[in-house]
Design an enzyme around this catalytic site. Structure first.
Site, PDB file in Angstrom:
ATOM      1  N   HIS A 107      19.968  31.504  54.957  1.00 19.29           N
ATOM      2  CA  HIS A 107      20.877  31.529  56.116  1.00 19.29           C
ATOM      3  C   HIS A 107      20.392  32.466  57.035  1.00 19.29           C
ATOM      4  O   HIS A 107      20.183  32.285  58.266  1.00 19.29           O
ATOM      5  CB  HIS A 107      22.325  31.651  55.668  1.00 19.29           C
ATOM      6  CG  HIS A 107      22.910  30.991  54.456  1.00 19.29           C
ATOM      7  ND1 HIS A 107      23.279  29.723  54.991  1.00 19.29           N
ATOM      8  CD2 HIS A 107      23.028  30.933  53.181  1.00 19.29           C
ATOM      9  CE1 HIS A 107      23.705  29.071  53.728  1.00 19.29           C
ATOM     10  NE2 HIS A 107      23.620  29.959  52.642  1.00 19.29           N
TER      11      HIS A 107
HETATM   12  O1  RIB Z   1      27.466  31.945  54.761  1.00 22.25           O
HETATM   13  C1  RIB Z   1      26.165  32.589  54.684  1.00 22.25           C
HETATM   14  C2  RIB Z   1      26.289  34.030  55.109  1.00 22.25           C
HETATM   15  O2  RIB Z   1      27.041  34.615  54.234  1.00 22.25           O
HETATM   16  C3  RIB Z   1      25.231  34.930  55.146  1.00 22.25           C
HETATM   17  O3  RIB Z   1      24.935  35.892  56.045  1.00 22.25           O
HETATM   18  C4  RIB Z   1      25.209  35.569  53.647  1.00 22.25           C
HETATM   19  O4  RIB Z   1      24.319  36.801  53.557  1.00 22.25           O
HETATM   20  C5  RIB Z   1      26.528  35.808  53.549  1.00 22.25           C
HETATM   21  O5  RIB Z   1      26.962  37.106  54.308  1.00 22.25           O
END
Ligand code: RIB
Ligand code: CA
Length: 308
Positions: A238
């Site tokens: 992500h």
């Molecule tokens: O949904 C993904 C996000 O939430 C990313 O930034 C992960 O590190 C969590 O913080």
């Protein structure tokens, strides 16, 4: 080519760790600070993990500061085990020889943004950015660009409606998206196209440097979580999408949008309503739509293998 000066606002977090280690390895980026925020883990853990990552990268020049410990609307969420109990895959670490800056993370953001043109990469809940805009509104116009990992066009990952970074602090996200700064948003529907598989983890583990070994070991717990939740061990990168955008702006297909954040819905609190109407093609807000994973994976390995 001039390097892009950036601050990474982060809640490390194992996918944060990959994003941060990529950024610290790149000669295209001048990472001047990490500002920690509560999210994946409580602030004391995310700040410690930020120190650990800067020490692992052997970059004592990078400022590390602790920001907000609570979202704008207090929550009883104290972190899950997606990223391990310590937020970084529960490895054994020496005490990092990188100390926290004495300033609050929001003040570090203000000071550095006023000092020179700076891009902010936000890969955790948006609490620090919202407080920055509320406390120092004059700083907003000085931010060169804000690249955010968060939100979802179709399905969340905490509730059906909400992605974690927005869900954790919807009021902060609402505040951030109401500001005029140029935003590029990387939502789940983009980030799920970018992942590392077991072959990548093995390659990291055997590439012969500590960064590769530790990154593979951090991601192991994350892979177990992915197997339980998604039925495979492909670990979704992500946060790395927000850094990848700065390394290769052509790599992620983007379009102009309007983003609204739901703060009231009984079932939809934390949802991001992303309006992709063609009338928004020139919007100051862009959303990432498509990315090629094989090209992304090759950049991850090129950067993480460069550590000695
Ligand atoms: O949904 C993904 C996000 O939430 C990313 O930034 C992960 O590190 C969590 O913080
Ligand atoms: Ca994160």
């Amino acid at each position: 080519m001039a390097r892009t000066r950036i601050i990474i606002d982060t809640d490390p977090g194992v996918d944060d760790a990959v994003a941060i280690l990529m950024a610290l390895a790149s000669d295209q980026l001048d990472v001047v600070a990490l500002t920690a925020v509560a999210g994946n883990s409580p602030l004391e853990d995310t700040a410690l993990n930020a120190r650990r990552l800067v020490a692992l990268a052997k970059r004592p020049d990078v400022i590390v500061a602790a920001g907000c410990a609570e979202p704008l609307t207090p929550t009883n969420y104290v972190g899950g085990d997606v990223h391990g109990q310590d937020g970084l895959g529960d490895l054994v670490w020496d005490e990092p020889d990188v100390q926290l800056d004495s300033r609050h993370g929001v003040d570090v953001l203000r000071d550095l943004i006023l000092e020179a043109p700076t891009t902010v990469v936000a890969i955790g809940p948006l609490t620090n950015l919202a407080v920055l805009a509320q406390r120092y509104p004059e700083v907003v116009a000085k931010v060169e660009r804000l690249v955010i990992m968060g939100g979802a066009s179709f399905h969340g990952n905490v509730t059906a409606a909400a992605e974690f970074n927005i869900w954790f602090d919807p009021e902060a996200a609402d505040e951030v998206f109401k500001q005029p700064w140029p935003i590029t948003l990387m939502p789940l529907d983009l980030t799920h196209q970018a992942f590392l598989n077991d072959e990548d983890l093995e390659r990291l583990r055997t590439q012969g440097n500590e960064v590769g070994m530790r990154t593979a070991n951090m991601l192991e717990a994350y892979a177990v979580f992915h197997q339980q939740w998604y039925g495979n061990r492909n670990v979704i990168m992500h946060d790395a999408m927000a850094i990848y955008e700065l390394l290769n702006p052509q790599a992620i297909v983007k379009q102009g949008v309007v983003v609204q954040v739901e703060t009231q819905g009984q079932h939809s609190r934390g949802a991001t309503l992303i309006d992709r109407g063609m009338q928004h093609s020139q919007s100051h807000v862009l959303v990432g739509c498509e990315v090629d994973n094989d090209t992304f994976r090759s950049v991850v390995h090129q950067l993480l293998s460069s550590y000695r």
